[in-house]
Design a protein around this motif. Structure first.
Motif, PDB file in Angstrom:
ATOM      1  N   ASP A   1       0.833  -1.208   0.000  1.00 44.89           N
ATOM      2  CA  ASP A   1       0.000   0.000   0.000  1.00 44.89           C
ATOM      3  C   ASP A   1       0.868   1.259   0.000  1.00 44.89           C
ATOM      4  N   PHE A   2       2.052   1.139   0.601  1.00 43.94           N
ATOM      5  CA  PHE A   2       3.010   2.244   0.663  1.00 43.94           C
ATOM      6  C   PHE A   2       4.379   1.687   0.282  1.00 43.94           C
ATOM      7  N   VAL A   3       5.071   2.389  -0.600  1.00 44.69           N
ATOM      8  CA  VAL A   3       6.388   1.952  -1.062  1.00 44.69           C
ATOM      9  C   VAL A   3       7.382   3.078  -0.794  1.00 44.69           C
ATOM     10  N   SER A   4       8.442   2.774  -0.042  1.00 47.16           N
ATOM     11  CA  SER A   4       9.451   3.779   0.287  1.00 47.16           C
ATOM     12  C   SER A   4      10.804   3.321  -0.224  1.00 47.16           C
ATOM     13  N   VAL A   5      11.498   4.214  -0.926  1.00 49.11           N
ATOM     14  CA  VAL A   5      12.742   3.875  -1.616  1.00 49.11           C
ATOM     15  C   VAL A   5      13.947   4.313  -0.789  1.00 49.11           C
ATOM     16  N   HIS A   6      14.878   3.365  -0.557  1.00 49.67           N
ATOM     17  CA  HIS A   6      16.066   3.637   0.270  1.00 49.67           C
ATOM     18  C   HIS A   6      17.284   2.934  -0.309  1.00 49.67           C
ATOM     19  N   VAL A   7      17.621   3.240  -1.551  1.00 52.53           N
ATOM     20  CA  VAL A   7      18.782   2.620  -2.190  1.00 52.53           C
ATOM     21  C   VAL A   7      19.754   3.700  -2.648  1.00 52.53           C
TER      22      VAL A   7
ATOM     23  N   ARG B   1       3.341   0.808 -12.867  1.00 52.32           N
ATOM     24  CA  ARG B   1       2.110   0.121 -13.291  1.00 52.32           C
ATOM     25  C   ARG B   1       1.874  -1.170 -12.518  1.00 52.32           C
ATOM     26  N   ARG B   2       2.905  -1.675 -11.874  1.00 51.86           N
ATOM     27  CA  ARG B   2       2.729  -2.845 -11.016  1.00 51.86           C
ATOM     28  C   ARG B   2       2.102  -2.485  -9.672  1.00 51.86           C
ATOM     29  N   MET B   3       2.163  -1.215  -9.300  1.00 44.67           N
ATOM     30  CA  MET B   3       1.668  -0.792  -7.992  1.00 44.67           C
ATOM     31  C   MET B   3       0.144  -0.691  -7.977  1.00 44.67           C
ATOM     32  N   LYS B   4      -0.410  -0.745  -6.782  1.00 44.55           N
ATOM     33  CA  LYS B   4      -1.856  -0.573  -6.617  1.00 44.55           C
ATOM     34  C   LYS B   4      -2.262   0.848  -7.007  1.00 44.55           C
ATOM     35  N   LYS B   5      -3.475   0.996  -7.486  1.00 44.10           N
ATOM     36  CA  LYS B   5      -3.975   2.331  -7.817  1.00 44.10           C
ATOM     37  C   LYS B   5      -4.111   3.204  -6.574  1.00 44.10           C
TER      38      LYS B   5
ATOM     39  N   ALA C   1       7.944   9.531 -15.873  1.00 44.71           N
ATOM     40  CA  ALA C   1       6.980   8.433 -15.758  1.00 44.71           C
ATOM     41  C   ALA C   1       6.108   8.613 -14.520  1.00 44.71           C
ATOM     42  N   LEU C   2       6.706   9.127 -13.445  1.00 40.93           N
ATOM     43  CA  LEU C   2       5.934   9.366 -12.228  1.00 40.93           C
ATOM     44  C   LEU C   2       4.890  10.444 -12.447  1.00 40.93           C
ATOM     45  N   VAL C   3       5.236  11.501 -13.164  1.00 41.35           N
ATOM     46  CA  VAL C   3       4.256  12.550 -13.475  1.00 41.35           C
ATOM     47  C   VAL C   3       3.055  11.943 -14.193  1.00 41.35           C
ATOM     48  N   ARG C   4       3.324  11.105 -15.170  1.00 38.90           N
ATOM     49  CA  ARG C   4       2.227  10.481 -15.916  1.00 38.90           C
ATOM     50  C   ARG C   4       1.395   9.571 -15.017  1.00 38.90           C
ATOM     51  N   ALA C   5       2.067   8.813 -14.141  1.00 42.14           N
ATOM     52  CA  ALA C   5       1.353   7.885 -13.263  1.00 42.14           C
ATOM     53  C   ALA C   5       0.455   8.618 -12.274  1.00 42.14           C
TER      54      ALA C   5
ATOM     55  N   ASP D   1      -2.479  10.258 -14.314  1.00 47.14           N
ATOM     56  CA  ASP D   1      -3.434   9.331 -14.915  1.00 47.14           C
ATOM     57  C   ASP D   1      -4.070   8.366 -13.923  1.00 47.14           C
ATOM     58  N   GLY D   2      -3.741   8.504 -12.636  1.00 52.91           N
ATOM     59  CA  GLY D   2      -4.351   7.646 -11.627  1.00 52.91           C
ATOM     60  C   GLY D   2      -3.780   6.248 -11.566  1.00 52.91           C
ATOM     61  N   VAL D   3      -2.558   6.074 -12.074  1.00 55.76           N
ATOM     62  CA  VAL D   3      -1.900   4.765 -11.980  1.00 55.76           C
ATOM     63  C   VAL D   3      -1.580   4.456 -10.522  1.00 55.76           C
ATOM     64  N   ILE D   4      -1.131   5.458  -9.766  1.00 52.78           N
ATOM     65  CA  ILE D   4      -0.997   5.363  -8.312  1.00 52.78           C
ATOM     66  C   ILE D   4      -1.691   6.570  -7.703  1.00 52.78           C
TER      67      ILE D   4
END
Length: 321
Positions: free
Chosen positions: A200-206, A222-226, A243-247, A250-253
């Motif tokens: 439900d929540f994805v946090s990036v730490h790399v 597109r693999r993530m939940k809406k 890609a994030l702007v588009r997502a 467009d309601g991808v996330i």
């Protein structure tokens, strides 16, 4: 010996250097241009630099007297470690001291994006709010949700451990298992694709490396939940910002919280206009404790370099073998 500091840092670090060296500091509140940087370091015995300074072969050729470069950052993708190692020039960073601050900022962004805090704050300040309504600013609940942590290093682990109070199911992906997260949280190590699909929540730490550049691309989004929220406090180029702007558009996330950007100080076109993104200007480490700790670490690393000792946070310790 002369030390050049490429941008003013907290006095806690400068106070350690001032009694020992001829200290020059860039007092302007901006990064140096390339030409300015090269001119200023030409006669320096040591350089305390920032992520905005590209430390590469050209810098090493210019600063012929320099006996070390201390980065005021935990990240060091601005430094050519291989080239420095070839020349036996020590480099350092500032790990550990900004772990808590960055983990806290990731949670601040997560909550703000999930509960639409910034969006609703703007409406309240505008004077246009007409009163309570049952469908206003409905967001995502955190307690009991599934948290996906990409990277279980110092910061990713600290971030994940703070989820215990919210009774979250924790998934993580990393090259190596994290016993502490598994024992204390019951966290499960999974593939990146599985994490993206289930969280439900994805946090990036790399860290930013060739293998992590655009790790979160259009296919990953597109693999993530809406209904999912993405948080990034690591490095901007880890996320394909266009890609994030588009997502988001467009309601991808559902939403995102960002503290880092692909081409800082600019954000991708259209990002700032979106209501479902919370944006902070690379301030995850901006606490008194963290920034003072970074300053003193960088200063102590540089002091060690100029004394001919291996710095405590050396990035290329093999040069001392």
């Amino acid at each position: 010996m002369k030390i050049y500091v490429t941008r003013k840092i907290p006095e806690a670090g400068l106070a350690l250097l001032r009694p020992l060296f001829d200290l020059e500091v860039n007092l302007e509140d901006r990064p140096l241009s390339r030409a300015e940087l090269l001119a200023k370091i030409a006669d320096a015995d040591g350089v305390l630099c920032l992520l905005t300074d590209k430390i590469d072969a050209e810098v090493f050729d210019t600063a012929k007297k320099a006996r070390g470069f201390a980065n005021y950052a935990v990240g060091y993708d601005n430094m050519d470690v291989a080239e420095a190692t070839k020349r036996k020039i020590p480099l350092s960073n500032t790990p550990d001291v900004l772990t808590t601050a960055t983990a806290e900022m990731a949670w601040a962004l997560l909550f703000s994006a999930a509960r639409r805090v910034v969006e609703s704050d703007a409406v309240m300040r505008s004077g246009e709010w007409k009163g309570w309504g049952p469908l206003q600013f409905i967001g995502q609940e955190i307690t009991g949700a599934t948290l996906g942590v990409i990277g279980s290093g110092r910061i990713g682990r600290a971030f994940a451990l703070k989820s215990a109070g919210f009774g979250m199911k924790v998934l993580y992906t990393d090259e190596y298992p994290c016993a502490e997260m598994e024992e204390r949280l019951g966290a499960k190590r999974v593939s990146l694709n599985e994490l993206l699909e289930q969280s439900d929540f994805v946090s990036v730490h790399v860290p930013l490396m060739p293998s992590t550049r655009h790790l979160i691309d259009e296919a990953a989004l597109r693999r993530m939940k809406k209904t999912a929220v993405l948080v990034n406090t690591s490095r901007g180029p880890v996320v394909d910002e266009a890609a994030l702007v588009r997502a988001l558009r467009d309601g991808v996330i559902a939403a995102a919280g960002l503290d880092v950007y692909e081409a800082e100080p600019k954000a991708a076109e259209g990002l700032a206009a979106l209501p479902n993104v919370v944006m902070t200007p690379h301030t995850a480490s901006a606490t008194v404790v963290s920034r003072n700790g970074m300053a003193t670490k960088a200063a102590n690393n540089l002091i060690a370099m100029l004394a001919g000792r291996r710095p405590p946070d050396c990035l290329n310790p093999e040069i001392y073998l």
